[in-house]
Design a protein around this motif. Structure first.
Motif, PDB file in Angstrom:
ATOM      1  N   ASP A 152       0.853  -1.044   0.056  1.00 27.15           N
ATOM      2  CA  ASP A 152       0.061   0.009   0.050  1.00 27.15           C
ATOM      3  C   ASP A 152       0.927   1.274  -0.058  1.00 27.15           C
ATOM      4  N   ASP A 153       1.971   1.388  -0.990  1.00 32.51           N
ATOM      5  CA  ASP A 153       2.771   2.384  -1.070  1.00 32.51           C
ATOM      6  C   ASP A 153       3.585   2.567   0.141  1.00 32.51           C
ATOM      7  N   GLU A 154       3.865   1.822   1.037  1.00 38.98           N
ATOM      8  CA  GLU A 154       4.796   1.893   2.022  1.00 38.98           C
ATOM      9  C   GLU A 154       6.098   1.050   2.168  1.00 38.98           C
ATOM     10  N   ILE A 155       7.140   1.205   2.252  1.00 36.91           N
ATOM     11  CA  ILE A 155       8.084   0.103   2.163  1.00 36.91           C
ATOM     12  C   ILE A 155       8.148  -0.581   3.387  1.00 36.91           C
ATOM     13  N   LYS A 156       7.880  -2.154   3.342  1.00 35.90           N
ATOM     14  CA  LYS A 156       7.940  -2.837   4.646  1.00 35.90           C
ATOM     15  C   LYS A 156       9.025  -3.611   4.766  1.00 35.90           C
ATOM     16  N   LYS A 157       9.827  -3.709   3.659  1.00 32.68           N
ATOM     17  CA  LYS A 157      11.009  -4.721   4.024  1.00 32.68           C
ATOM     18  C   LYS A 157      11.866  -4.072   2.720  1.00 32.68           C
ATOM     19  N   MET A 158      13.259  -4.038   3.149  1.00 33.03           N
ATOM     20  CA  MET A 158      14.414  -3.845   2.348  1.00 33.03           C
ATOM     21  C   MET A 158      15.377  -4.841   2.461  1.00 33.03           C
ATOM     22  N   GLY A 159      16.321  -5.117   1.370  1.00 35.50           N
ATOM     23  CA  GLY A 159      17.276  -5.793   1.554  1.00 35.50           C
ATOM     24  C   GLY A 159      17.235  -7.389   1.507  1.00 35.50           C
ATOM     25  N   ASP A 160      16.081  -7.871   1.809  1.00 37.61           N
ATOM     26  CA  ASP A 160      15.592  -9.540   1.847  1.00 37.61           C
ATOM     27  C   ASP A 160      14.298  -9.447   1.333  1.00 37.61           C
ATOM     28  N   TYR A 161      13.820 -10.826   0.941  1.00 38.97           N
ATOM     29  CA  TYR A 161      12.559 -11.233   0.739  1.00 38.97           C
ATOM     30  C   TYR A 161      11.689 -11.258   2.166  1.00 38.97           C
ATOM     31  N   PRO A 162      10.608 -10.872   1.970  1.00 44.74           N
ATOM     32  CA  PRO A 162       9.710 -11.052   3.350  1.00 44.74           C
ATOM     33  C   PRO A 162       9.556 -12.543   3.410  1.00 44.74           C
ATOM     34  N   ALA A 163       9.206 -12.676   4.839  1.00 48.67           N
ATOM     35  CA  ALA A 163       8.705 -14.284   5.221  1.00 48.67           C
ATOM     36  C   ALA A 163       7.303 -14.484   4.629  1.00 48.67           C
ATOM     37  N   ASN A 164       7.072 -15.766   4.359  1.00 47.47           N
ATOM     38  CA  ASN A 164       5.836 -16.452   3.886  1.00 47.47           C
ATOM     39  C   ASN A 164       4.462 -15.700   4.691  1.00 47.47           C
ATOM     40  N   SER A 165       4.946 -15.672   6.056  1.00 45.73           N
ATOM     41  CA  SER A 165       3.548 -15.329   6.892  1.00 45.73           C
ATOM     42  C   SER A 165       3.226 -13.722   6.536  1.00 45.73           C
ATOM     43  N   ASP A 166       4.464 -12.974   6.449  1.00 45.26           N
ATOM     44  CA  ASP A 166       4.164 -11.429   6.147  1.00 45.26           C
ATOM     45  C   ASP A 166       3.639 -11.428   4.874  1.00 45.26           C
ATOM     46  N   LEU A 167       4.056 -12.102   3.773  1.00 46.24           N
ATOM     47  CA  LEU A 167       3.115 -11.975   2.358  1.00 46.24           C
ATOM     48  C   LEU A 167       1.829 -12.457   2.528  1.00 46.24           C
ATOM     49  N   ALA A 168       1.534 -13.597   3.333  1.00 49.59           N
ATOM     50  CA  ALA A 168       0.385 -14.041   3.365  1.00 49.59           C
ATOM     51  C   ALA A 168      -0.657 -13.116   4.151  1.00 49.59           C
ATOM     52  N   THR A 169      -0.017 -12.386   4.971  1.00 50.00           N
ATOM     53  CA  THR A 169      -0.962 -11.416   5.883  1.00 50.00           C
ATOM     54  C   THR A 169      -1.330 -10.226   5.130  1.00 50.00           C
ATOM     55  N   TRP A 170      -0.085  -9.683   4.439  1.00 52.49           N
ATOM     56  CA  TRP A 170      -0.061  -8.443   3.479  1.00 52.49           C
ATOM     57  C   TRP A 170      -1.351  -8.754   2.268  1.00 52.49           C
ATOM     58  N   ALA A 171      -1.309  -9.943   1.760  1.00 55.26           N
ATOM     59  CA  ALA A 171      -2.218 -10.401   0.853  1.00 55.26           C
ATOM     60  C   ALA A 171      -3.687 -10.437   1.203  1.00 55.26           C
ATOM     61  N   GLY A 172      -3.818 -10.287   2.518  1.00 53.56           N
ATOM     62  CA  GLY A 172      -5.214 -10.293   2.904  1.00 53.56           C
ATOM     63  C   GLY A 172      -5.560 -11.574   3.222  1.00 53.56           C
ATOM     64  N   MET A 173      -4.775 -12.687   3.667  1.00 50.03           N
ATOM     65  CA  MET A 173      -5.119 -13.938   4.206  1.00 50.03           C
ATOM     66  C   MET A 173      -5.528 -14.031   5.705  1.00 50.03           C
ATOM     67  N   THR A 174      -6.445 -14.567   6.257  1.00 52.86           N
ATOM     68  CA  THR A 174      -6.491 -15.129   7.462  1.00 52.86           C
ATOM     69  C   THR A 174      -5.971 -15.937   7.825  1.00 52.86           C
ATOM     70  N   ARG A 175      -5.978 -16.348   9.313  1.00 53.38           N
ATOM     71  CA  ARG A 175      -4.982 -17.278   9.841  1.00 53.38           C
ATOM     72  C   ARG A 175      -5.588 -18.562   9.272  1.00 53.38           C
ATOM     73  N   GLU A 176      -7.127 -18.618   9.164  1.00 52.09           N
ATOM     74  CA  GLU A 176      -7.650 -19.928   8.665  1.00 52.09           C
ATOM     75  C   GLU A 176      -7.159 -20.187   7.320  1.00 52.09           C
ATOM     76  N   ASP A 177      -7.054 -19.049   6.430  1.00 51.11           N
ATOM     77  CA  ASP A 177      -6.790 -19.225   5.086  1.00 51.11           C
ATOM     78  C   ASP A 177      -5.137 -19.814   5.008  1.00 51.11           C
ATOM     79  N   ILE A 178      -4.601 -19.298   5.861  1.00 52.24           N
ATOM     80  CA  ILE A 178      -3.166 -19.836   5.926  1.00 52.24           C
ATOM     81  C   ILE A 178      -2.830 -21.378   6.565  1.00 52.24           C
ATOM     82  N   ILE A 179      -3.751 -21.753   7.447  1.00 56.37           N
ATOM     83  CA  ILE A 179      -3.710 -23.088   7.776  1.00 56.37           C
ATOM     84  C   ILE A 179      -4.033 -24.060   6.825  1.00 56.37           C
TER      85      ILE A 179
END
Length: 127
Positions: free
Chosen positions: A79-106
């Protein structure tokens, strides 16, 4: 769902399989993004060699490259804000940012484990 963009260094392909050695981090991120896309989520990846205009048009990414240099890449913007630099984000961060719920991830983890043959491994290290 948030707008998630990943600005990556110049490379010949998005998987990291194009050179003499496979970059496991690129393989992880490509695989996970593919799984998210299979669930209807959208994460945009920009490669410096194939989409340099995206780096110029995003003022925050452009500023990071000017001030930090190429070591800032990859840069993840949500959403136009830098969240991570220098490394790729963790899968959990990507899932959260993509709008997934805990149940979706499970559910996604369960599907991934069942399709990879991990069910019934008895809790060993096969998964």
């Amino acid at each position: 769902m948030s707008k998630v963009e990943i600005f990556e260094p110049a490379m010949c392909c998005s998987t990291g399989v194009c050179g003499p050695g496979v970059d496991p981090e690129l393989l992880r991120i490509a695989t996970f993004i593919s799984e998210l896309e299979g669930m209807g989520k959208k994460i945009v990846r920009y490669n410096l060699s194939s989409a340099p205009e995206a780096f110029v048009q995003n003022i925050k990414v452009n500023d990071a490259l000017i001030n930090v240099g190429m070591g800032a890449l990859p840069i993840t913007v949500v959403d136009d804000e830098i969240k991570k630099m220098g490394d790729y984000p963790a899968n959990s961060d990507l899932a959260t940012w993509a709008g997934m719920t805990r149940e979706d991830i499970i559910e996604m983890i369960k599907k991934s484990q069942s399709s990879s043959g991990c069910e019934g491994c008895g809790g060993g290290n096969c998964c």
